[in-house]
Scaffold this motif. Structure first.
Motif, PDB file in Angstrom:
ATOM      1  N   VAL A   1       0.917  -1.382   0.036  1.00  0.00           N
ATOM      2  CA  VAL A   1      -0.035   0.042   0.078  1.00  0.00           C
ATOM      3  C   VAL A   1       0.873   1.046   0.147  1.00  0.00           C
ATOM      4  O   VAL A   1       2.049   1.272   0.337  1.00  0.00           O
ATOM      5  N   ALA A   2       0.481   2.474  -0.567  1.00  0.00           N
ATOM      6  CA  ALA A   2       1.209   3.522  -0.559  1.00  0.00           C
ATOM      7  C   ALA A   2       0.229   4.781  -0.061  1.00  0.00           C
ATOM      8  O   ALA A   2      -1.110   4.697  -0.295  1.00  0.00           O
ATOM      9  N   ASP A   3       0.698   5.680   0.438  1.00  0.00           N
ATOM     10  CA  ASP A   3       0.047   6.914   0.785  1.00  0.00           C
ATOM     11  C   ASP A   3       0.563   8.169   0.517  1.00  0.00           C
ATOM     12  O   ASP A   3       1.834   8.620   0.807  1.00  0.00           O
ATOM     13  N   GLU A   4       0.118   8.922  -0.550  1.00  0.00           N
ATOM     14  CA  GLU A   4       0.785  10.032  -0.991  1.00  0.00           C
ATOM     15  C   GLU A   4       0.863  11.200  -0.087  1.00  0.00           C
ATOM     16  O   GLU A   4       1.906  11.780  -0.077  1.00  0.00           O
ATOM     17  N   THR A   5      -0.043  11.189   0.653  1.00  0.00           N
ATOM     18  CA  THR A   5      -0.136  12.469   1.800  1.00  0.00           C
ATOM     19  C   THR A   5       1.230  12.228   2.827  1.00  0.00           C
ATOM     20  O   THR A   5       1.903  13.171   2.991  1.00  0.00           O
ATOM     21  N   LEU A   6       1.352  10.991   3.029  1.00  0.00           N
ATOM     22  CA  LEU A   6       2.464  10.595   4.130  1.00  0.00           C
ATOM     23  C   LEU A   6       3.748  10.392   3.628  1.00  0.00           C
ATOM     24  O   LEU A   6       4.660  10.413   4.103  1.00  0.00           O
ATOM     25  N   ARG A   7       3.518  10.157   2.315  1.00  0.00           N
ATOM     26  CA  ARG A   7       4.558   9.810   1.413  1.00  0.00           C
ATOM     27  C   ARG A   7       5.298   8.534   1.979  1.00  0.00           C
ATOM     28  O   ARG A   7       6.622   8.044   2.008  1.00  0.00           O
ATOM     29  N   ALA A   8       4.576   7.395   2.340  1.00  0.00           N
ATOM     30  CA  ALA A   8       4.834   6.334   2.883  1.00  0.00           C
ATOM     31  C   ALA A   8       4.295   5.128   2.135  1.00  0.00           C
ATOM     32  O   ALA A   8       3.449   5.208   1.144  1.00  0.00           O
ATOM     33  N   VAL A   9       4.932   4.058   2.083  1.00  0.00           N
ATOM     34  CA  VAL A   9       4.777   2.645   1.274  1.00  0.00           C
ATOM     35  C   VAL A   9       5.231   1.593   2.399  1.00  0.00           C
ATOM     36  O   VAL A   9       5.853   1.624   3.347  1.00  0.00           O
ATOM     37  N   VAL A  10       4.423   0.562   2.300  1.00  0.00           N
ATOM     38  CA  VAL A  10       4.398  -0.670   3.004  1.00  0.00           C
ATOM     39  C   VAL A  10       4.904  -1.765   1.831  1.00  0.00           C
ATOM     40  O   VAL A  10       4.286  -1.836   0.801  1.00  0.00           O
ATOM     41  N   LEU A  11       5.940  -2.402   1.930  1.00  0.00           N
ATOM     42  CA  LEU A  11       6.618  -3.377   1.106  1.00  0.00           C
ATOM     43  C   LEU A  11       6.689  -4.836   1.671  1.00  0.00           C
ATOM     44  O   LEU A  11       6.831  -4.801   2.960  1.00  0.00           O
ATOM     45  N   THR A  12       6.857  -5.586   1.018  1.00  0.00           N
ATOM     46  CA  THR A  12       7.123  -6.947   1.188  1.00  0.00           C
ATOM     47  C   THR A  12       8.591  -7.142   1.549  1.00  0.00           C
ATOM     48  O   THR A  12       9.275  -6.446   1.044  1.00  0.00           O
ATOM     49  N   ALA A  13       9.025  -8.105   2.591  1.00  0.00           N
ATOM     50  CA  ALA A  13      10.286  -8.096   2.863  1.00  0.00           C
ATOM     51  C   ALA A  13      10.730  -9.548   2.052  1.00  0.00           C
ATOM     52  O   ALA A  13       9.978 -10.127   1.182  1.00  0.00           O
ATOM     53  N   LEU A  14      12.272  -9.389   1.452  1.00  0.00           N
ATOM     54  CA  LEU A  14      12.760 -10.204   0.634  1.00  0.00           C
ATOM     55  C   LEU A  14      13.855 -11.025   1.501  1.00  0.00           C
ATOM     56  O   LEU A  14      14.374 -10.367   2.200  1.00  0.00           O
ATOM     57  N   PRO A  15      14.244 -12.140   0.908  1.00  0.00           N
ATOM     58  CA  PRO A  15      15.370 -12.805   1.442  1.00  0.00           C
ATOM     59  C   PRO A  15      16.760 -12.192   1.181  1.00  0.00           C
ATOM     60  O   PRO A  15      16.713 -11.532   0.240  1.00  0.00           O
ATOM     61  N   GLY A  16      17.589 -12.794   1.895  1.00  0.00           N
ATOM     62  CA  GLY A  16      19.164 -12.397   1.693  1.00  0.00           C
ATOM     63  C   GLY A  16      19.354 -10.944   2.273  1.00  0.00           C
ATOM     64  O   GLY A  16      18.747 -10.553   3.148  1.00  0.00           O
ATOM     65  N   ARG A  17      20.559 -10.321   2.101  1.00  0.00           N
ATOM     66  CA  ARG A  17      21.264  -9.389   2.684  1.00  0.00           C
ATOM     67  C   ARG A  17      21.926  -8.528   1.605  1.00  0.00           C
ATOM     68  O   ARG A  17      22.409  -8.931   0.653  1.00  0.00           O
ATOM     69  N   PRO A  18      22.042  -7.113   2.041  1.00  0.00           N
ATOM     70  CA  PRO A  18      22.878  -6.365   1.000  1.00  0.00           C
ATOM     71  C   PRO A  18      24.327  -6.970   0.461  1.00  0.00           C
ATOM     72  O   PRO A  18      25.014  -7.348   1.505  1.00  0.00           O
ATOM     73  N   LEU A  19      24.627  -6.789  -0.711  1.00  0.00           N
ATOM     74  CA  LEU A  19      25.954  -7.248  -0.905  1.00  0.00           C
ATOM     75  C   LEU A  19      26.976  -6.231  -0.722  1.00  0.00           C
ATOM     76  O   LEU A  19      28.159  -6.529  -0.634  1.00  0.00           O
ATOM     77  N   HIS A  20      26.687  -5.048  -0.173  1.00  0.00           N
ATOM     78  CA  HIS A  20      27.769  -4.091   0.273  1.00  0.00           C
ATOM     79  C   HIS A  20      28.326  -4.574   1.368  1.00  0.00           C
ATOM     80  O   HIS A  20      27.767  -5.070   2.327  1.00  0.00           O
ATOM     81  N   GLY A  21      29.785  -4.662   1.432  1.00  0.00           N
ATOM     82  CA  GLY A  21      30.691  -5.373   2.641  1.00  0.00           C
ATOM     83  C   GLY A  21      30.739  -6.850   2.498  1.00  0.00           C
ATOM     84  O   GLY A  21      31.473  -7.108   3.526  1.00  0.00           O
ATOM     85  N   THR A  22      29.847  -7.433   1.847  1.00  0.00           N
ATOM     86  CA  THR A  22      29.966  -9.034   1.846  1.00  0.00           C
ATOM     87  C   THR A  22      31.384  -9.475   1.174  1.00  0.00           C
ATOM     88  O   THR A  22      31.399  -9.090  -0.094  1.00  0.00           O
ATOM     89  N   VAL A  23      32.024 -10.276   1.912  1.00  0.00           N
ATOM     90  CA  VAL A  23      33.251 -10.935   1.128  1.00  0.00           C
ATOM     91  C   VAL A  23      32.737 -12.492   0.635  1.00  0.00           C
ATOM     92  O   VAL A  23      32.162 -13.089   1.535  1.00  0.00           O
TER      93      VAL A  23
END
Length: 364
Positions: free
Chosen positions: A140-162
């Motif tokens: 869902v999104a709300d233009e007035t609040l400039r907010a969104v609710v998003l589903t979560a995804l598996p994994g973690r960011p690659l930044h800093g991962t060796v």
């Protein structure tokens, strides 16, 4: 009598008893349950009268957003038991990972301005569904609040991962395939008039970055700006806009894993998503393969083609301008990582392209 888990109480539980259990599960010390005339005795999801009272002695309560955002998110996914601030280390970033009282995990994001909100919502509603599980889904999104609710995804960011070299090449091949799916999610379009490299802001960004530039950096960038007007226009496609390792998730991420079959990558943070040339998504990612040509080859293998001469020339200019912009922003907002990345990129570009661009517009 029967045993029932807290996250799945009996459907006919008395409303105020259900409210007490929900408040307990959410970690609240105090809550108020309103019983209005006409309400059923049994719990009714359509007449949920529970209101959690913020705990002024709980230091962690500061991690929650304001009440309007909390109410917006709970209307979408149900009562939230825990808010975890996962914002980036900058003032404008406002992101939370939330866990529902009845289970489930989502992300709640409040954008810093209408432009970022509009671009992320548009991306989530247009090209992101084409990626399936490799992109979050907009709840869902709300233009007035400039907010969104998003589903979560598996994994973690690659930044800093060796990762082991073989594993890393497999990941970058998947990243190339992911970029191809984004860029091919809709037919390419002719570039609008005047849509070349963003040279208009170069003077302002150079002024903000000047104290952090090395001798020769400014002259190098100015030469690129002068020659940018001779570049041929590139077709526009859908782009992520901030395609870099911190916005790319990987799973599994075991460092010594070499089995390529199970590599999964996904992309997050679409607030800079908009149509543009495909190389727009290689500008920040190129820092990851700066000293690893094998990673660039793996990316291109997944992408399915090599870059054209015009794309290579445009990539040099866009990378230099993005570096100066990043240095200026980092200097103004106390972000040393942005400054270092910008300086590193400029040094690499100058070493690779001593004469900047030839008179024909081809990278030298």
């Amino acid at each position: 009598m029967d045993w029932a888990p807290l996250h799945a109480p009996p459907a006919q539980l008395v409303a105020y008893c259900r409210a007490g259990l929900d408040a307990y599960t959410a970690g609240a010390r105090l809550a108020v349950h309103f019983q209005l005339p006409g309400d059923r005795i049994a719990f009714d999801p359509g007449a949920d009268r529970l209101r959690l009272v913020p705990d002024v002695t709980d230091q962690a309560s500061g991690a929650r957003p304001d009440a309007a955002v909390v109410e917006f998110a709970e209307r979408a996914v149900g009562r939230i038991a825990r808010w975890t601030d996962t914002s980036w280390a900058r003032e404008e970033s406002r992101v939370w990972r939330v866990h529902g009282v009845q289970g489930g995990t989502w992300y709640v994001k409040v954008h810093q301005n209408e432009r970022f909100h509009g671009r992320e919502v548009r991306g989530l509603r247009t090209w992101a569904p084409e990626l399936g599980a490799a992109a979050p889904r907009l709840v869902v999104a709300d233009e007035t609040l400039r907010a969104v609710v998003l589903t979560a995804l598996p994994g973690r960011p690659l930044h800093g991962t060796v990762l082991a070299p073989g594993r890393e090449r497999a990941v970058f091949q998947r990243i190339g395939a992911l970029a191809r799916r984004i860029h091919q999610s809709s037919p390419p379009q002719t570039a609008p008039a005047g849509s070349g490299p963003a040279v208009a802001k170069a003077r302002r960004h150079l002024a903000g970055a000047r104290s952090h530039l090395l001798p020769g950096d400014e002259e190098f960038v100015r030469e690129l700006v002068r020659q940018a007007k001779d570049l041929p226009p590139l077709e526009w496609v859908e782009t992520h806009g901030d395609f870099q390792l911190r916005n790319i998730l990987c799973a599994p991420y075991t460092a010594d894993e070499t089995d390529n079959r199970d590599v999964f990558v996904a992309v997050i943070d679409l607030e800079r998503s908009e149509p543009g040339p495909a190389v727009r998504d290689l500008v920040r990612l190129s820092d990851a393969w700066a000293s690893r040509p094998d990673l660039f080859e793996a990316f291109l293998a997944g992408y399915g083609r090599s870059l054209t001469a015009a794309e290579e020339a445009r990539l040099v200019i866009d990378a230099a301008l993005d570096s100066v912009s990043g240095i200026a922003y980092g200097a103004a907002h106390g972000d040393p990582e942005l400054i270092e990345r910008g300086r590193r990129t400029l040094a690499r570009l100058r070493a690779e392209h001593r004469r900047a661009l030839s008179s024909t517009g081809d990278a030298t």
